[in-house]
Motif scaffolding. Structure first.
Motif, PDB file in Angstrom:
ATOM      1  N   TYR A   1       0.846  -1.191   0.000  1.00  0.00           N
ATOM      2  CA  TYR A   1       0.000   0.000   0.000  1.00  0.00           C
ATOM      3  C   TYR A   1       0.883   1.243   0.000  1.00  0.00           C
ATOM      4  O   TYR A   1       1.889   1.290   0.690  1.00  0.00           O
ATOM      5  N   ARG A   2       0.489   2.226  -0.797  1.00  0.00           N
ATOM      6  CA  ARG A   2       1.185   3.506  -0.847  1.00  0.00           C
ATOM      7  C   ARG A   2       0.136   4.613  -0.744  1.00  0.00           C
ATOM      8  O   ARG A   2      -1.056   4.346  -0.757  1.00  0.00           O
ATOM      9  N   GLN A   3       0.606   5.843  -0.700  1.00  0.00           N
ATOM     10  CA  GLN A   3      -0.316   6.968  -0.564  1.00  0.00           C
ATOM     11  C   GLN A   3      -0.695   7.523  -1.924  1.00  0.00           C
ATOM     12  O   GLN A   3       0.137   7.641  -2.824  1.00  0.00           O
ATOM     13  N   CYS A   4      -1.969   7.901  -2.048  1.00  0.00           N
ATOM     14  CA  CYS A   4      -2.455   8.637  -3.208  1.00  0.00           C
ATOM     15  C   CYS A   4      -1.707   9.971  -3.210  1.00  0.00           C
ATOM     16  O   CYS A   4      -1.603  10.623  -2.165  1.00  0.00           O
TER      17      CYS A   4
ATOM     18  N   ALA B   1      -3.383  11.567  -0.038  1.00  0.00           N
ATOM     19  CA  ALA B   1      -2.607  10.776   0.916  1.00  0.00           C
ATOM     20  C   ALA B   1      -3.370   9.584   1.500  1.00  0.00           C
ATOM     21  O   ALA B   1      -2.953   9.010   2.498  1.00  0.00           O
ATOM     22  N   SER B   2      -4.472   9.163   0.887  1.00  0.00           N
ATOM     23  CA  SER B   2      -5.165   7.942   1.312  1.00  0.00           C
ATOM     24  C   SER B   2      -4.321   6.735   0.932  1.00  0.00           C
ATOM     25  O   SER B   2      -3.588   6.750  -0.057  1.00  0.00           O
ATOM     26  N   ARG B   3      -4.452   5.660   1.721  1.00  0.00           N
ATOM     27  CA  ARG B   3      -3.737   4.422   1.401  1.00  0.00           C
ATOM     28  C   ARG B   3      -4.474   3.688   0.282  1.00  0.00           C
ATOM     29  O   ARG B   3      -5.680   3.526   0.328  1.00  0.00           O
ATOM     30  N   VAL B   4      -3.712   3.241  -0.706  1.00  0.00           N
ATOM     31  CA  VAL B   4      -4.288   2.543  -1.849  1.00  0.00           C
ATOM     32  C   VAL B   4      -3.301   1.457  -2.292  1.00  0.00           C
ATOM     33  O   VAL B   4      -2.088   1.663  -2.219  1.00  0.00           O
TER      34      VAL B   4
ATOM     35  N   ASP C   1      -0.830  -0.565  -4.415  1.00  0.00           N
ATOM     36  CA  ASP C   1       0.013  -0.167  -5.537  1.00  0.00           C
ATOM     37  C   ASP C   1      -0.134  -1.208  -6.647  1.00  0.00           C
ATOM     38  O   ASP C   1       0.679  -2.111  -6.786  1.00  0.00           O
TER      39      ASP C   1
ATOM     40  N   LYS D   1     -11.747  12.777   6.060  1.00  0.00           N
ATOM     41  CA  LYS D   1     -10.755  11.976   6.783  1.00  0.00           C
ATOM     42  C   LYS D   1     -11.220  11.745   8.209  1.00  0.00           C
ATOM     43  O   LYS D   1     -12.013  12.504   8.748  1.00  0.00           O
TER      44      LYS D   1
ATOM     45  N   CYS E   1      -6.097   7.245  -5.689  1.00  0.00           N
ATOM     46  CA  CYS E   1      -7.147   6.442  -5.063  1.00  0.00           C
ATOM     47  C   CYS E   1      -8.419   6.560  -5.912  1.00  0.00           C
ATOM     48  O   CYS E   1      -8.527   7.452  -6.755  1.00  0.00           O
TER      49      CYS E   1
END
Length: 183
Positions: free
Chosen positions: A116-119, A123-126, A128, A147, A171
């Motif tokens: 998982y990385r950030q948009c 900065a949401s987790r999504v 990869d 958020k 995301c």
């Protein structure tokens, strides 16, 4: 299916959904193949052919061997189909069976744990995955994102409007290619 803490998230190769090992996913301990088993559907109907959703799942793995260590949705757990009494009427559907001729282990399908990385916009987790990378320079389709968790902790946070570089991670809420579900 084991209970307790999740031991990583994986993309189920059968249905394409994200599963959590130890909660919604199980790890195979031997090589297996996905088949459609004819049987009962409902109380009175016998089904001999897979429906459109089952056919799509069968096509996704296309007769490949799911290898030792592959993580699949708990719905396909091979241990669920053991120890049925004689005369049991099987429900029609997809099941995993032992691969008699498993072939070369290098050709087996074994999925990797998702990263998982950030948009880059909110900065949401999504996960990869290639489908989450936007192939062109882009701007998010939303200006704000919600958020936080809980009833009173939700806040509106502005989204970085970019433009964001080619092949950057987005995301589903920010991805300009996604169909909007917000009105």
């Amino acid at each position: 299916m084991a209970s307790g803490r999740g031991r990583g998230r994986y993309l189920c190769p059968i249905d394409g959904f994200v599963v959590t090992l130890g909660q919604t996913g199980v790890q195979l301990d031997r090589p297996m193949r996905l088949i459609f088993r004819p049987g009962e559907f409902g109380r009175w109907k016998h089904v001999d052919e897979p429906g459109s959703v089952d056919a799509e799942c069968l096509e996704r793995v296309a007769g490949r061997v799911l290898g030792t260590g592959c993580v699949v949705s708990a719905h396909y757990d091979p241990e669920l189909h053991l120890d049925r009494p004689p005369g049991w009427k099987w429900q029609a559907g997809l099941v995993l069976v032992d691969a008699d001729d498993a072939g070369d282990p290098d050709t087996w399908l074994v999925n990797e744990q998702l990263v998982y990385r950030q948009c880059v916009a909110c900065a949401s987790r999504v996960p990869d995955l290639p489908g989450h990378h936007v192939p062109t320079e882009w701007t998010p389709r939303r200006a704000w994102v919600t958020k936080g968790r809980g009833r009173n902790r939700r806040t509106q946070v502005p989204v970085d409007q970019g433009p964001h570089p080619v092949d950057s991670l987005a995301c589903p809420d920010c991805d300009p290619r996604a169909i909007s579900t917000h009105r």
